[in-house]
Design a protein around this motif. Structure first.
Motif, mmCIF file in Angstrom:
data_model
loop_
_atom_site.group_PDB
_atom_site.id
_atom_site.type_symbol
_atom_site.label_atom_id
_atom_site.label_comp_id
_atom_site.label_asym_id
_atom_site.label_seq_id
_atom_site.Cartn_x
_atom_site.Cartn_y
_atom_site.Cartn_z
ATOM 1 N N ARG A 117 -1.788 16.389 8.457
ATOM 2 C CA ARG A 117 -0.756 15.460 7.971
ATOM 3 C C ARG A 117 -1.349 14.636 6.827
ATOM 4 N NH1 ARG A 117 2.345 18.003 10.144
ATOM 5 N NH2 ARG A 117 3.935 17.554 11.761
ATOM 6 N N TRP A 118 -0.609 14.424 5.748
ATOM 7 C CA TRP A 118 -1.050 13.536 4.680
ATOM 8 C C TRP A 118 0.187 12.890 4.064
ATOM 9 C CZ3 TRP A 118 -5.289 11.096 3.586
ATOM 10 C CH2 TRP A 118 -5.469 10.486 2.338
ATOM 11 N N VAL A 119 0.414 11.594 4.363
ATOM 12 C CA VAL A 119 1.618 10.907 3.875
ATOM 13 C C VAL A 119 1.397 10.375 2.464
ATOM 14 C CG1 VAL A 119 3.271 9.035 4.346
ATOM 15 C CG2 VAL A 119 2.239 10.297 6.249
ATOM 16 N N GLY A 120 0.133 9.975 2.201
ATOM 17 C CA GLY A 120 -0.128 9.356 0.894
ATOM 18 C C GLY A 120 0.056 7.851 0.938
ATOM 19 N N SER A 121 0.324 7.320 2.135
ATOM 20 C CA SER A 121 0.294 5.870 2.393
ATOM 21 C C SER A 121 -0.687 5.652 3.517
ATOM 22 C CB SER A 121 1.667 5.375 2.864
ATOM 23 O OG SER A 121 2.551 5.223 1.818
ATOM 24 N N MET A 122 -1.774 4.934 3.228
ATOM 25 C CA MET A 122 -2.786 4.757 4.269
ATOM 26 C C MET A 122 -2.184 4.135 5.521
ATOM 27 S SD MET A 122 -6.345 2.665 4.029
ATOM 28 C CE MET A 122 -7.739 3.092 5.112
ATOM 29 N N VAL A 123 -1.279 3.148 5.330
ATOM 30 C CA VAL A 123 -0.703 2.473 6.510
ATOM 31 C C VAL A 123 0.005 3.474 7.407
ATOM 32 C CG1 VAL A 123 -0.463 0.143 5.556
ATOM 33 C CG2 VAL A 123 1.349 1.807 5.183
ATOM 34 N N TYR A 149 -9.773 -5.076 1.286
ATOM 35 C CA TYR A 149 -8.391 -5.284 1.756
ATOM 36 C C TYR A 149 -7.691 -3.993 2.147
ATOM 37 C CZ TYR A 149 -8.418 -4.869 -3.352
ATOM 38 O OH TYR A 149 -8.693 -4.492 -4.645
ATOM 39 N N GLU A 150 -8.416 -2.897 2.246
ATOM 40 C CA GLU A 150 -7.872 -1.669 2.840
ATOM 41 C C GLU A 150 -8.806 -1.187 3.955
ATOM 42 O OE1 GLU A 150 -7.411 0.758 -0.736
ATOM 43 O OE2 GLU A 150 -5.250 0.404 -0.748
ATOM 44 N N ALA A 151 -10.030 -0.797 3.601
ATOM 45 C CA ALA A 151 -10.930 -0.197 4.589
ATOM 46 C C ALA A 151 -11.337 -1.177 5.680
ATOM 47 C CB ALA A 151 -12.173 0.355 3.889
ATOM 48 N N ILE A 188 -7.810 12.048 12.682
ATOM 49 C CA ILE A 188 -8.893 11.565 11.820
ATOM 50 C C ILE A 188 -8.360 11.501 10.402
ATOM 51 C CG2 ILE A 188 -9.856 13.925 11.645
ATOM 52 C CD1 ILE A 188 -12.629 12.569 11.233
ATOM 53 N N PHE A 189 -8.568 10.343 9.753
ATOM 54 C CA PHE A 189 -8.136 10.094 8.370
ATOM 55 C C PHE A 189 -9.383 10.071 7.495
ATOM 56 C CE2 PHE A 189 -5.594 8.079 5.030
ATOM 57 C CZ PHE A 189 -6.545 7.378 4.293
ATOM 58 N N MET A 190 -9.299 10.825 6.373
ATOM 59 C CA MET A 190 -10.476 10.856 5.492
ATOM 60 C C MET A 190 -10.054 10.684 4.039
ATOM 61 S SD MET A 190 -12.228 14.171 7.303
ATOM 62 C CE MET A 190 -13.823 14.098 6.523
ATOM 63 N N TYR A 191 -10.631 9.703 3.370
ATOM 64 C CA TYR A 191 -10.597 9.659 1.906
ATOM 65 C C TYR A 191 -12.044 9.499 1.457
ATOM 66 C CZ TYR A 191 -8.057 10.052 -2.372
ATOM 67 O OH TYR A 191 -7.541 10.551 -3.560
ATOM 68 N N PRO A 192 -12.783 10.598 1.409
ATOM 69 C CA PRO A 192 -14.226 10.540 1.168
ATOM 70 C C PRO A 192 -14.579 10.464 -0.319
ATOM 71 C CG PRO A 192 -13.571 12.821 1.500
ATOM 72 C CD PRO A 192 -12.313 11.982 1.644
ATOM 73 N N ILE A 220 -6.082 14.400 5.273
ATOM 74 C CA ILE A 220 -6.895 14.343 4.047
ATOM 75 C C ILE A 220 -6.063 14.968 2.931
ATOM 76 C CG2 ILE A 220 -8.027 16.609 4.351
ATOM 77 C CD1 ILE A 220 -10.666 15.207 3.440
ATOM 78 N N ASN A 221 -6.304 14.567 1.685
ATOM 79 C CA ASN A 221 -5.573 15.161 0.572
ATOM 80 C C ASN A 221 -6.270 16.471 0.188
ATOM 81 O OD1 ASN A 221 -4.592 16.003 -1.893
ATOM 82 N ND2 ASN A 221 -4.174 13.918 -2.610
ATOM 83 N N MET A 222 -5.727 17.579 0.662
ATOM 84 C CA MET A 222 -6.361 18.904 0.519
ATOM 85 C C MET A 222 -6.504 19.335 -0.939
ATOM 86 S SD MET A 222 -7.260 20.109 3.453
ATOM 87 C CE MET A 222 -7.450 21.873 3.193
ATOM 88 N N GLY A 246 -15.549 6.027 -3.471
ATOM 89 C CA GLY A 246 -14.302 6.541 -2.890
ATOM 90 C C GLY A 246 -13.129 5.928 -3.623
ATOM 91 N N LYS A 247 -11.913 6.245 -3.187
ATOM 92 C CA LYS A 247 -10.726 5.689 -3.860
ATOM 93 C C LYS A 247 -10.306 4.352 -3.240
ATOM 94 C CE LYS A 247 -5.848 6.255 -4.813
ATOM 95 N NZ LYS A 247 -4.608 7.050 -4.738
ATOM 96 N N LEU A 248 -10.453 4.236 -1.914
ATOM 97 C CA LEU A 248 -9.888 3.086 -1.213
ATOM 98 C C LEU A 248 -10.783 1.861 -1.371
ATOM 99 C CD1 LEU A 248 -8.585 4.994 1.927
ATOM 100 C CD2 LEU A 248 -7.340 4.362 -0.155
ATOM 101 N N ASP A 303 0.847 -1.198 0.000
ATOM 102 C CA ASP A 303 0.000 0.000 0.000
ATOM 103 C C ASP A 303 0.885 1.251 0.000
ATOM 104 O OD1 ASP A 303 -2.518 1.539 0.587
ATOM 105 O OD2 ASP A 303 -1.306 2.031 2.348
ATOM 106 N N GLY A 304 0.460 2.219 -0.810
ATOM 107 C CA GLY A 304 1.226 3.468 -0.848
ATOM 108 C C GLY A 304 2.361 3.423 -1.845
ATOM 109 N N SER A 305 2.228 2.530 -2.836
ATOM 110 C CA SER A 305 3.392 2.275 -3.698
ATOM 111 C C SER A 305 3.842 3.501 -4.497
ATOM 112 C CB SER A 305 3.147 1.097 -4.641
ATOM 113 O OG SER A 305 1.870 1.131 -5.173
HETATM 114 P P1 P6P Z 1 -3.765 10.226 -3.145
HETATM 115 C C1 P6P Z 1 -2.047 4.770 -1.913
HETATM 116 O O1 P6P Z 1 -2.067 4.782 -3.318
HETATM 117 C C2 P6P Z 1 -3.477 4.876 -1.426
HETATM 118 O O2 P6P Z 1 -4.215 3.785 -1.882
HETATM 119 C C3 P6P Z 1 -3.512 4.972 0.093
HETATM 120 O O3 P6P Z 1 -2.480 4.271 0.698
HETATM 121 C C4 P6P Z 1 -3.388 6.467 0.345
HETATM 122 O O4 P6P Z 1 -4.009 6.873 1.552
HETATM 123 C C5 P6P Z 1 -4.101 7.069 -0.866
HETATM 124 O O5 P6P Z 1 -4.054 6.086 -1.911
HETATM 125 C C6 P6P Z 1 -3.393 8.321 -1.353
HETATM 126 O O6 P6P Z 1 -4.178 8.827 -2.421
HETATM 127 O O7 P6P Z 1 -4.942 10.533 -4.020
HETATM 128 O O8 P6P Z 1 -3.545 11.235 -2.058
HETATM 129 O O9 P6P Z 1 -2.487 9.917 -3.906
#
Ligand code: P6P
Length: 338
Positions: free
Chosen positions: A244-250, A282-284, A262-266, A210-212, A276-278, A119-121
């Motif tokens: 904070r937004w790392v871009g790796s859910m883990v 096997y993630e949510a 609080i983590f949001m990918y709405p 959250i990804n602003m 949604g994206k996730l 995840d987060g590749s």
């Molecule tokens: P965005 C990684 O690709 C992922 O599936 C999650 O680990 C992460 O939270 C999200 O997508 C990041 O998405 O749109 O910010 O690149």
């Protein structure tokens, strides 16, 4: 952080079985096999440019995303590690279009394993933490035939859920339905060592994730919540927030398990037909199980993620998870603003 007896993953699982009796030998073997596979993935990840593992493979996955070489490697490691042991009936992965049934040459077990192998590749090539997420379901029925429908169980049916973060430390976070335990990889002995037990997420937080860049695409309840956080001390929340937004859910979830948030990918209107994206299965779902076991909450904005009845193996879902009082607030806004 509470101090714990530093026992191995094996000893932890055996003691959990003695205390709670809900970890059949097959499930214990499954957890240990996957944890061992995650050690191999951690080693491959840590090699970086020295291991010819960076960059993209020439293939796409079922999501239509270009696979990174490490996506493919991690998937192969998990499939090869799990198909011969007799503890599994079948596997499903973000990187595989359909389920992988244990070949007839091997005995079949009573569990189903689902995983996001890496995840987060998108962060691999820039040396930012990435990870593996996995979920364990029990096979329903006792015929040998397994189909995708056997996997379509709501997240509350999970027997176990875990993730590994390959970061400055390699960390395994596991729940078997009786709290959340955290293991750190001891590279000298090659063991996963218990370093925290009974992990709890604070009910309140001053940190949102959250990804602003998607702000203009959000639904009104999400926009209202984030605008209020940005209003800070002078605004309706009466306190300043950090983002904070790392871009790796883990990584984002691990931070929340460690200090709240609080983590949001709405859902957003870029692709209105996608919830949604996730991915749910096997993630949510595994993250929701872990977060709830640590006293947090996990919804898709309106309903508990673990109650969602899946219809497709790779279906996507909106995700709002973390500190219970903040997730509750976002859910109330969805109910008010719809
Ligand atoms: P965005 C990684 O690709 C992922 O599936 C999650 O680990 C992460 O939270 C999200 O997508 C990041 O998405 O749109 O910010 O690149």
């Amino acid at each position: 952080m509470n101090t714990v007896r530093r026992v191995s993953l094996t000893q932890y699982l055996i003691e959990q079985q003695r205390e709670h009796g809900h970890i059949p030998g097959e499930l214990r073997l499954l957890i240990e096999v996957v944890a061992r596979a995650c050690k191999r993935i951690a080693i491959a990840v840590n090699k970086g440019a020295l291991g010819d593992v960076l960059g993209s493979a020439t293939t796409e996955n079922v999501q239509g995303e270009v696979q990174k070489k490490l996506d493919v490697i991690a998937n192969e490691v998990l499939v090869e590690a799990n198909e011969w042991g007799g503890h599994l009936a079948a596997m499903a992965s973000e990187e595989m279009d359909s389920i992988h049934v244990v070949p007839n040459r091997y005995p079949q077990g009573e569990h189903l394993l689902l995983f996001d192998p890496l995840d987060g590749s998108s962060n691999i090539d820039v040396n930012v933490s990435i990870g593996t997420i996995f979920s364990v379901l029990r096979k329903v029925g006792h015929t040998r035939g397994i189909s995708e429908e056997d996997f379509l169980q709501p997240g509350r049916q999970q027997a176990a859920a875990a993730y590994c973060v390959y970061g400055p430390q390699s960390t395994l976070v596991l729940t078997l339905g009786n709290g959340v335990a955290l293991f750190t990889l001891d590279r000298e002995t090659g063991s996963w060592v218990l370093t925290q037990n009974g992990v709890r997420i604070p009910e309140d937080t001053k940190e949102f994730s959250i990804n602003m860049s998607n702000l203009r695409h959000w639904a009104p309840p999400v926009r209202r919540y984030i605008d209020e956080c940005l209003g800070g001390e002078e605004g309706p929340r009466g306190k300043d927030f950090n983002m904070r937004w790392v871009g790796s859910m883990v990584s984002d979830v691990h931070r929340i398990l460690t200090r709240g948030g609080i983590f949001m990918y709405p859902w957003d209107k870029r692709t209105p037909d996608k919830p949604g994206k996730l991915r749910l299965m096997y993630e949510a779902n595994p993250m929701a199980f872990i977060v709830e076991q640590a006293g947090g909450m996990a919804t898709d904005g309106t309903q508990r993620i673990l109650d969602i009845v899946p219809t497709k193996l790779h279906q996507r879902v909106g995700v709002v998870l973390g500190s219970a009082n903040e997730v509750r607030r976002v859910t109330e806004y969805h109910q008010q603003l719809g």
